[in-house]
Design a protein around this motif. Sequence first.
Motif, PDB file in Angstrom:
ATOM      1  N   ILE A   1       0.610  -1.307  -0.114  1.00 23.60           N
ATOM      2  CA  ILE A   1       0.117   0.025   0.173  1.00 23.60           C
ATOM      3  C   ILE A   1       0.951   1.215  -0.082  1.00 23.60           C
ATOM      4  CG2 ILE A   1      -1.872   1.248   1.174  1.00 23.60           C
ATOM      5  CD1 ILE A   1      -2.491  -1.369   2.576  1.00 23.60           C
ATOM      6  N   GLU A   2       0.595   1.970  -0.874  1.00 24.02           N
ATOM      7  CA  GLU A   2       1.591   3.192  -1.358  1.00 24.02           C
ATOM      8  C   GLU A   2       0.770   4.444  -1.497  1.00 24.02           C
ATOM      9  OE1 GLU A   2       3.988   5.667  -0.401  1.00 24.02           O
ATOM     10  OE2 GLU A   2       5.034   3.823  -0.514  1.00 24.02           O
ATOM     11  N   ILE A   3       0.758   5.467  -0.889  1.00 21.74           N
ATOM     12  CA  ILE A   3       0.033   6.605  -1.192  1.00 21.74           C
ATOM     13  C   ILE A   3       1.041   7.743  -1.905  1.00 21.74           C
ATOM     14  CG2 ILE A   3       1.278   8.019   0.776  1.00 21.74           C
ATOM     15  CD1 ILE A   3      -1.603   9.412   1.249  1.00 21.74           C
ATOM     16  N   ASP A   4       2.413   7.542  -2.157  1.00 22.19           N
ATOM     17  CA  ASP A   4       3.298   8.219  -2.974  1.00 22.19           C
ATOM     18  C   ASP A   4       3.300   7.758  -4.099  1.00 22.19           C
ATOM     19  OD1 ASP A   4       5.418   9.858  -3.833  1.00 22.19           O
ATOM     20  OD2 ASP A   4       6.862   9.534  -2.271  1.00 22.19           O
ATOM     21  N   ARG A   5       2.948   8.829  -5.154  1.00 27.35           N
ATOM     22  CA  ARG A   5       2.852   8.398  -6.537  1.00 27.35           C
ATOM     23  C   ARG A   5       4.304   7.954  -7.300  1.00 27.35           C
ATOM     24  NH1 ARG A   5      -1.153  12.843  -9.586  1.00 27.35           N
ATOM     25  NH2 ARG A   5      -3.017  12.438  -8.210  1.00 27.35           N
ATOM     26  N   ARG A   6       5.304   8.753  -6.845  1.00 22.17           N
ATOM     27  CA  ARG A   6       6.640   8.369  -7.123  1.00 22.17           C
ATOM     28  C   ARG A   6       7.122   6.726  -6.832  1.00 22.17           C
ATOM     29  NH1 ARG A   6      10.043  11.862  -4.295  1.00 22.17           N
ATOM     30  NH2 ARG A   6       8.711  11.239  -2.596  1.00 22.17           N
ATOM     31  N   ALA A   7       6.832   6.416  -5.389  1.00 22.07           N
ATOM     32  CA  ALA A   7       7.036   5.158  -5.069  1.00 22.07           C
ATOM     33  C   ALA A   7       6.072   4.171  -5.506  1.00 22.07           C
ATOM     34  CB  ALA A   7       7.007   5.067  -3.428  1.00 22.07           C
ATOM     35  N   ALA A   8       4.861   4.616  -5.776  1.00 17.92           N
ATOM     36  CA  ALA A   8       3.780   3.507  -6.492  1.00 17.92           C
ATOM     37  C   ALA A   8       4.360   3.153  -7.783  1.00 17.92           C
ATOM     38  CB  ALA A   8       2.314   4.317  -6.505  1.00 17.92           C
ATOM     39  N   ALA A   9       4.845   4.260  -8.504  1.00 17.45           N
ATOM     40  CA  ALA A   9       5.326   3.756  -9.818  1.00 17.45           C
ATOM     41  C   ALA A   9       6.639   2.801  -9.782  1.00 17.45           C
ATOM     42  CB  ALA A   9       5.929   5.013 -10.561  1.00 17.45           C
ATOM     43  N   ALA A  10       7.620   3.101  -8.770  1.00 16.38           N
ATOM     44  CA  ALA A  10       8.380   2.045  -8.641  1.00 16.38           C
ATOM     45  C   ALA A  10       8.122   0.588  -8.299  1.00 16.38           C
ATOM     46  CB  ALA A  10       9.295   2.662  -7.467  1.00 16.38           C
ATOM     47  N   ILE A  11       7.081   0.574  -7.391  1.00 17.29           N
ATOM     48  CA  ILE A  11       6.519  -0.711  -7.008  1.00 17.29           C
ATOM     49  C   ILE A  11       5.832  -1.283  -8.084  1.00 17.29           C
ATOM     50  CG2 ILE A  11       5.106  -1.767  -5.471  1.00 17.29           C
ATOM     51  CD1 ILE A  11       7.539  -0.999  -4.030  1.00 17.29           C
ATOM     52  N   ALA A  12       4.877  -0.610  -8.920  1.00 17.98           N
ATOM     53  CA  ALA A  12       4.361  -0.945 -10.197  1.00 17.98           C
ATOM     54  C   ALA A  12       5.385  -1.571 -11.229  1.00 17.98           C
ATOM     55  CB  ALA A  12       3.713  -0.029 -10.836  1.00 17.98           C
ATOM     56  N   GLU A  13       6.545  -1.098 -11.159  1.00 22.67           N
ATOM     57  CA  GLU A  13       7.630  -1.397 -11.900  1.00 22.67           C
ATOM     58  C   GLU A  13       8.145  -2.751 -11.479  1.00 22.67           C
ATOM     59  OE1 GLU A  13      12.016   0.012 -12.237  1.00 22.67           O
ATOM     60  OE2 GLU A  13      10.985   1.469 -13.694  1.00 22.67           O
TER      61      GLU A  13
END
Length: 273
Positions: free
Chosen positions: A75-87
Amino acid sequence: MPAPARPPLREVIARHGLDARHSLGQHFLLDENLTARIVRAAGALEGRHVVEVGPGPGGLTRALLDSPCADVTAIEIDRRAAAAIAELAEGEPRLRLVAADATELDAATLVPPPRQVIANLPYNVGTRLLIGWLRHAASWERLTLMFQQEVAERLCAAPGSGAYGRLSVLAQWTCATHLALRLPPRAFVPAPAVYSAVVVLTPHAEQPPPARLAAMERVTEAAFGQRRKMLRGALRPLGGAELLDRAGIAPDRRAETLSIAEFDRLARFVASG
């Protein structure tokens, strides 16, 4: 089985512009040896569904994926970190990203049992998240959580100690608590001003019913809200000396001297009216 090849975490941070933000309570843990130790502290993970809150660039996420857990929901609120996890999830079928604010979610509904939370919690919402999980402790097999060391010590503090307070009672009333690991500031990027620590909370087999849980929150809020007062004064809104007499507790005692069992007696009487 060897871990799949992954780009260095510092490369991930640079590519996604993931400078840690104070407003989000972010301090990234990049040391693979330390993230592996946190995962080991959680115990056996075979078949477990793990929730991670605030994965950042994915250091702990990688360690979880290298374990035998069934899957990881990050679960991630930060869009930048979410993009890293999606990758990262593109090559990891056991990883699912939930791009949301964890404080607004019922995390237990995201995964089936047996479920655990294993997380390096954002400093600014860690305690708030924990109290929410303790209210539904029966939903979780175990919580393995990193906090600022001061908070971790409060969770495990004994009656009579300076760290013993409302959070100590709520945590130990619902769970067995164990401080498993301390980490120095230099372990993080950026380095925080304080030490951090990992606490393992294992919910008790029997959990209090909702009415008694609500009563305990009222009792501990009143008792520790004015901790310098004798309990007959601090607990006056809940019955004061009469309540204490029913529970067999001397009215001139202070909150930090009461055991978990004594707080439980108070909560039972408050819940029963």
